[in-house]
Design an enzyme around this catalytic site. Structure first.
Site, PDB file in Angstrom:
ATOM      1  N   ASN A 161     -22.506   2.139 -30.733  1.00 35.37           N
ATOM      2  CA  ASN A 161     -21.255   2.633 -30.159  1.00 35.37           C
ATOM      3  C   ASN A 161     -20.407   1.549 -29.491  1.00 35.37           C
ATOM      4  OD1 ASN A 161     -19.588   4.626 -28.338  1.00 35.37           O
ATOM      5  ND2 ASN A 161     -20.786   3.395 -26.898  1.00 35.37           N
TER       6      ASN A 161
ATOM      7  N   TYR B 284      -8.349  -3.985 -34.078  1.00 31.65           N
ATOM      8  CA  TYR B 284      -9.112  -2.759 -33.782  1.00 31.65           C
ATOM      9  C   TYR B 284      -9.087  -1.823 -34.996  1.00 31.65           C
ATOM     10  CZ  TYR B 284     -10.537   1.534 -31.347  1.00 31.65           C
ATOM     11  OH  TYR B 284     -11.194   2.672 -30.968  1.00 31.65           O
TER      12      TYR B 284
ATOM     13  N   LYS C  35     -12.310  -0.725 -37.301  1.00 32.72           N
ATOM     14  CA  LYS C  35     -12.783   0.662 -37.384  1.00 32.72           C
ATOM     15  C   LYS C  35     -12.730   1.184 -38.823  1.00 32.72           C
ATOM     16  CE  LYS C  35     -13.824   1.096 -33.007  1.00 32.72           C
ATOM     17  NZ  LYS C  35     -15.224   1.114 -32.598  1.00 32.72           N
TER      18      LYS C  35
ATOM     19  N   ILE D 274      -9.974  10.001 -26.560  1.00 29.46           N
ATOM     20  CA  ILE D 274     -11.031  10.417 -25.637  1.00 29.46           C
ATOM     21  C   ILE D 274     -10.802   9.707 -24.311  1.00 29.46           C
ATOM     22  CG2 ILE D 274     -13.535  10.657 -25.324  1.00 29.46           C
ATOM     23  CD1 ILE D 274     -12.322  11.944 -27.956  1.00 29.46           C
TER      24      ILE D 274
END
Ligand code: NAD
Length: 256
Positions: free
Chosen positions: A91, A158, A162, A191
């Site tokens: 993670n 980023y 991903k 989130i």
């Protein structure tokens, strides 16, 4: 819905904060022995204290996931301590510095790719041989909604990292399916975690960015780390025994 993890050994990287911490706590709540890995020592130790105070068993191993020697040591320590590695939630990740594609520095590019992509690969590289030896396992790699169609402007490294995690996850899932190792990716939307909080606080020009982003989500709100943790548990659990090579979106409808 979530199967019990009693007797299982679960590794969570980036377990000192946000989604990783919520997941470490949730795995422990379900009976797992949890190995919390993080580059941030105080945060990782704090997660372990919270687990010990409330639910159960955990250790902290300081690890920079972008360094092969440290990841190798982490996996060995996991197996030496608890005798197995049944599940891994890879993670740990960073967003990097916000800049357009042309303005992104080589330093920022390398840092983001090294942690978000190389880190996931290194974790699998050292987890898989142990899982093969013990006859199976489950791995969940952290991607993002930005790894699918919700690409982020001003975060080229980023977004690229991903997207690449999904390709890497699917390749590994094909390679090790017959060895009994299920490998999936998790793609959260917005989130609300310390990562996001600091970004919003840095953005002084746009103090209501938090609400603006929430309004982009069909469900009209941010997700919580706990909501992502439950999906990580599901993907690692026997309930998901036929889920493999999948990129699971958990985003309140953002990608739709
Ligand atoms: P966070 O910043 O709260 O937690 C990330 C943790 O990773 C921190 O404890 C940090 O110390 C650790 N970490 C950073 N670099 C590391 C390294 N080199 N080695 C080991 N640990 C390292 O962030 P979060 O929001 O909980 O994010 C967790 C993961 O979820 C990240 O991969 C992130 O990209 C992904 N994600 C987050 C969101 C969101 O909206 N928050 C959305 C999609 C995906």
């Amino acid at each position: 819905m979530v199967a019990t993890f009693t007797g299982k050994v679960v590794l969570v990287t980036g377990g000192g904060s946000g989604i990783g911490r919520a997941s470490a706590l949730a795995f422990a709540r379900e009976g797992a022995k949890v190995v919390v890995a993080d580059v941030a020592v105080e945060a990782g130790v704090d997660t372990v204290s919270k687990i010990e105070a409330t639910y159960g068993e955990a250790i902290f191993v300081k690890t920079d996931v972008s360094k092969a020697a440290e990841v190798k040591k982490l996996i060995k320590k996991t197996v030496d301590t608890y005798g197995a590695i049944d599940c891994a939630f890879n993670n740990a990740g960073i967003k990097g510095v916000s800049s357009s594609t042309a303005a992104c520095t080589e330093e920022n590019w390398d840092r983001v790719l090294n942690i978000n992509l190389k880190g996931v690969w290194l974790c699998m590289k050292y987890q898989i041989p142990y899982m093969r030896e013990q006859g199976g396992g489950a791995i969940v790699n952290m991607s993002a909604a930005a790894g699918l169609s919700n690409c982020l402007e001003r975060f080229p490294a980023y977004t690229a990292s991903k997207n690449a995690v999904i390709g890497l996850t699917k390749t590994a899932a094909l390679e090790y399916a017959k060895a009994g190792i299920r490998i999936n990716a998790l793609c959260p939307g917005y989130i609300y975690t310390p990562m996001v909080e600091s970004e919003i606080h840095q953005n002084h020009q746009n103090s209501d960015l938090k609400d603006l982003m929430a309004n982009k989500v069909p469900m009209g709100r941010w997700g919580t780390p706990e909501e992502i943790a439950e999906i990580a548990l599901f993907l690692c659990s026997d309930t998901a025994s036929y889920v493999n090579g999948h990129a699971m979106v958990v985003d309140g409808g953002l990608v739709a």
